[in-house]
Design a protein around this motif. Structure first.
Motif, PDB file in Angstrom:
ATOM      1  N   VAL A  65     -49.336   5.363 102.360  1.00  0.00           N
ATOM      2  CA  VAL A  65     -49.579   5.081 100.945  1.00  0.00           C
ATOM      3  C   VAL A  65     -49.028   3.702 100.621  1.00  0.00           C
ATOM      4  O   VAL A  65     -47.975   3.303 101.119  1.00  0.00           O
ATOM      5  CB  VAL A  65     -48.895   6.132 100.034  1.00  0.00           C
ATOM      6  CG1 VAL A  65     -49.153   5.808  98.569  1.00  0.00           C
ATOM      7  CG2 VAL A  65     -49.381   7.529 100.356  1.00  0.00           C
ATOM      8  N   ARG A  66     -49.726   3.002  99.754  1.00  0.00           N
ATOM      9  CA  ARG A  66     -49.302   1.679  99.306  1.00  0.00           C
ATOM     10  C   ARG A  66     -49.652   1.558  97.833  1.00  0.00           C
ATOM     11  O   ARG A  66     -50.710   2.012  97.404  1.00  0.00           O
ATOM     12  CB  ARG A  66     -50.016   0.598 100.121  1.00  0.00           C
ATOM     13  CG  ARG A  66     -49.753  -0.849  99.694  1.00  0.00           C
ATOM     14  CD  ARG A  66     -50.630  -1.778 100.540  1.00  0.00           C
ATOM     15  NE  ARG A  66     -50.529  -3.162 100.117  1.00  0.00           N
ATOM     16  CZ  ARG A  66     -49.639  -4.026 100.580  1.00  0.00           C
ATOM     17  NH1 ARG A  66     -48.765  -3.623 101.494  1.00  0.00           N
ATOM     18  NH2 ARG A  66     -49.611  -5.276 100.154  1.00  0.00           N
ATOM     19  N   VAL A  67     -48.778   0.982  97.037  1.00  0.00           N
ATOM     20  CA  VAL A  67     -49.054   0.796  95.621  1.00  0.00           C
ATOM     21  C   VAL A  67     -48.825  -0.656  95.254  1.00  0.00           C
ATOM     22  O   VAL A  67     -47.981  -1.342  95.838  1.00  0.00           O
ATOM     23  CB  VAL A  67     -48.169   1.715  94.750  1.00  0.00           C
ATOM     24  CG1 VAL A  67     -46.717   1.270  94.775  1.00  0.00           C
ATOM     25  CG2 VAL A  67     -48.657   1.743  93.306  1.00  0.00           C
ATOM     26  N   GLN A  68     -49.595  -1.115  94.296  1.00  0.00           N
ATOM     27  CA  GLN A  68     -49.495  -2.501  93.842  1.00  0.00           C
ATOM     28  C   GLN A  68     -49.553  -2.522  92.329  1.00  0.00           C
ATOM     29  O   GLN A  68     -50.417  -1.886  91.719  1.00  0.00           O
ATOM     30  CB  GLN A  68     -50.634  -3.347  94.424  1.00  0.00           C
ATOM     31  CG  GLN A  68     -50.570  -4.812  94.059  1.00  0.00           C
ATOM     32  CD  GLN A  68     -51.653  -5.607  94.772  1.00  0.00           C
ATOM     33  OE1 GLN A  68     -52.394  -5.053  95.581  1.00  0.00           O
ATOM     34  NE2 GLN A  68     -51.755  -6.873  94.483  1.00  0.00           N
ATOM     35  N   THR A  69     -48.634  -3.223  91.705  1.00  0.00           N
ATOM     36  CA  THR A  69     -48.658  -3.361  90.256  1.00  0.00           C
ATOM     37  C   THR A  69     -49.688  -4.401  89.867  1.00  0.00           C
ATOM     38  O   THR A  69     -50.152  -5.184  90.696  1.00  0.00           O
ATOM     39  CB  THR A  69     -47.286  -3.780  89.717  1.00  0.00           C
ATOM     40  OG1 THR A  69     -46.989  -5.092  90.189  1.00  0.00           O
ATOM     41  CG2 THR A  69     -46.200  -2.829  90.165  1.00  0.00           C
ATOM     42  N   THR A  70     -50.052  -4.405  88.582  1.00  0.00           N
ATOM     43  CA  THR A  70     -51.015  -5.408  88.124  1.00  0.00           C
ATOM     44  C   THR A  70     -50.464  -6.813  88.260  1.00  0.00           C
ATOM     45  O   THR A  70     -51.200  -7.784  88.286  1.00  0.00           O
ATOM     46  CB  THR A  70     -51.380  -5.163  86.649  1.00  0.00           C
ATOM     47  OG1 THR A  70     -50.173  -5.071  85.885  1.00  0.00           O
ATOM     48  CG2 THR A  70     -52.167  -3.885  86.505  1.00  0.00           C
ATOM     49  N   GLY A  71     -49.125  -6.919  88.370  1.00  0.00           N
ATOM     50  CA  GLY A  71     -48.520  -8.224  88.563  1.00  0.00           C
ATOM     51  C   GLY A  71     -48.646  -8.724  89.984  1.00  0.00           C
ATOM     52  O   GLY A  71     -48.338  -9.873  90.267  1.00  0.00           O
TER      53      GLY A  71
END
Length: 477
Positions: free
Chosen positions: A433-439
């Motif tokens: 799993v990998r997550v990325q913020t809008t920033g």
């Protein structure tokens, strides 16, 4: 005084009107029927065929205010009018993975599936499908503004009260095939609304062809009588789920009952999920759209105007030039400093060992002075994963990527975690799993809490034709 009395008389007359039509524009109407206040027994006795444990204990429920309810589920044509008017895009259209359409009688998630293309042919008279509870709420908000009446999803109690129409048995009429669409007669596709026999109050299609969203979050019924109940607490179930009612073309006939309860992620979008609305008796004047602010017309010089450059005074020329040069230099310095600090000083994401709870992981991550995107942890389960993150991330947009059975799945969500985090349904356990913020700051699969608990809440797995082998509730993700 005369005007006030006239208004009161008009309001009273509205309350006695047995039906009305809401004008959606462009010749599209919605038929509404009056539901008067009353009381009924919610739930079912354990002796009822098809009874489920969450339909007990039965309780006496009182509805205290009259309301209008849609005669049919919201149709594709009515929803199309909303989309045409607002240019709204549904959850399935925005998401990267699409909705769950019907393929060979089963729910399968594919990018092309959305309310325009559920995997079977529809006309404007069919109930709209592949709409989430959020899509339904957006429709209600638009219609509230347009009609001047408060439009919303019914509560679970309002839905069952109108469905029963004074009856106390499993169905409001017999035989069941005359009043319901289900897996045995629905042919895995929706049908025009109104094709089955109405109940005593004139409503159609309470038992299929689609499950219908309600306003409540799913939870066990509290014991004791209730007045106008609405379950607003989303944390009383293993995962936050919103209630649906009524059965569908993909469910067994045993679920075509007045007391039957179903639940799903509020952002799920399935080809057998639709909705029906209610609206208020009272009508308020619809406010006219605000008059656009008009900018004063630009003043252009005429041919007689004589433009001359401003003359600097008291040696201001060299000071002004120096000041003008300092501003971009300072901005450039701050940009370079920010870039260097990001690549040089960012702490590496910390591997989270198994055994931590969601709140403990959140506290641990919040204590790290690393970029926001590196401060998320993931608790893997057999059918998805929980995202846990710092408090300042709540409400922000996240993009996640996960690998499930060798296939990459990606989508964007608003981060709204519960006590254990925010659950993302993937039907099988992800391998990473990998997550990325809008920033743009990214977390990696090194921040994974292993050994997560699997929640198997499939009460009717044998009764549903889902392509998911591990969950009754194919959801948005």
């Amino acid at each position: 005084m005369k005007r006030l009395l006239l208004l009161l008389a008009l309001t009273s007359a509205q309350a006695q009107t047995p039906s009305l039509q809401l004008d959606l524009g462009a010749g599209v109407q919605m038929d509404m029927l009056l539901v008067q206040p009353g009381s009924f027994e919610q739930g079912s006795p354990i002796t009822e065929a098809g009874h489920e444990p969450d339909e007990s204990p039965q309780r006496r429920v009182t509805i205290t205010r009259p309301l209008y309810m849609a005669k049919f589920p919201v149709t594709r044509g009515q929803f199309a009018r909303f989309v045409e008017s607002t240019r709204y895009r549904t959850e399935a259209e925005i998401g990267q993975s699409g909705g769950f359409g019907v393929v060979d009688g089963k729910l399968v998630q594919q990018k092309p599936f959305n309310w325009r293309n559920p995997g079977f042919e529809q006309t404007d008279d069919h109930p709209v499908v592949i709409v989430s509870a959020l899509d339904a709420a957006a429709f209600c908000k638009w219609l509230t503004t347009k009609s001047g009446r408060l439009c919303e999803l019914p509560t679970e109690a309002q839905w069952e009260f109108a469905c029963r129409a004074g009856t106390t048995l499993a169905h409001y009429a017999a035989p069941v095939d005359a009043i319901s669409w289900h897996r045995g007669n629905g042919l895995s596709q929706t049908h025009p609304v109104g094709g089955k026999k109405a109940n005593a109050w004139g409503f159609h299609d309470f038992y299929g062809p689609v499950w219908q969203w309600c306003r409540d979050w799913y939870a066990p019924y509290p014991a004791g009588a209730a007045t106008d109940p609405l379950q607003a607490n989303q944390n009383l179930s293993d995962k936050p789920r919103q209630v649906l009612r009524g059965g569908s073309i993909l469910s067994d006939v045993s679920h075509s009952r007045s007391a039957e309860r179903y639940r799903n992620d509020a952002r799920s979008r399935n080809a057998d999920n639709g909705f029906r609305i209610i609206c208020s008796i009272e009508q308020r004047a619809v406010a006219a759209p605000p008059t656009p602010l008009r900018e004063p017309p630009p003043s252009f010089p005429g041919s007689h105007d004589d433009f001359k450059p401003s003359e600097p005074q008291n040696g201001g020329s060299w000071l002004g030039g120096l000041f003008s040069l300092a501003i971009p230099l300072f901005i450039l310095f701050m940009i370079v400093r920010k870039v260097l600090s990001f690549f040089g000083g960012a702490a590496r994401p910390t591997a989270i060992s198994s055994g931590l709870t969601g709140p403990e992981a959140a506290a641990m991550l919040s204590s790290k002075p690393s970029p926001l995107g590196h401060r998320f942890a993931f608790n893997l389960t057999d059918d998805g994963f929980y995202i846990t993150g710092p408090a300042e991330a709540v409400g922000s947009q996240l993009r996640y990527e996960c690998v499930v059975a060798g296939r990459m799945i990606a989508d964007e969500i608003a981060f709204t975690p519960g006590p254990e985090g925010q659950f993302i349904f993937t039907s099988k356990k992800p391998s990473s799993v990998r997550v990325q913020t809008t920033g743009g700051a990214a977390g990696t699969d090194s921040t994974v809490i292993s050994g997560g608990t699997s929640f198997d809440d499939d009460r009717h797995r044998s009764s549903f034709g889902s392509s998911s082998s591990s969950s009754r509730y194919p959801s948005a993700y």
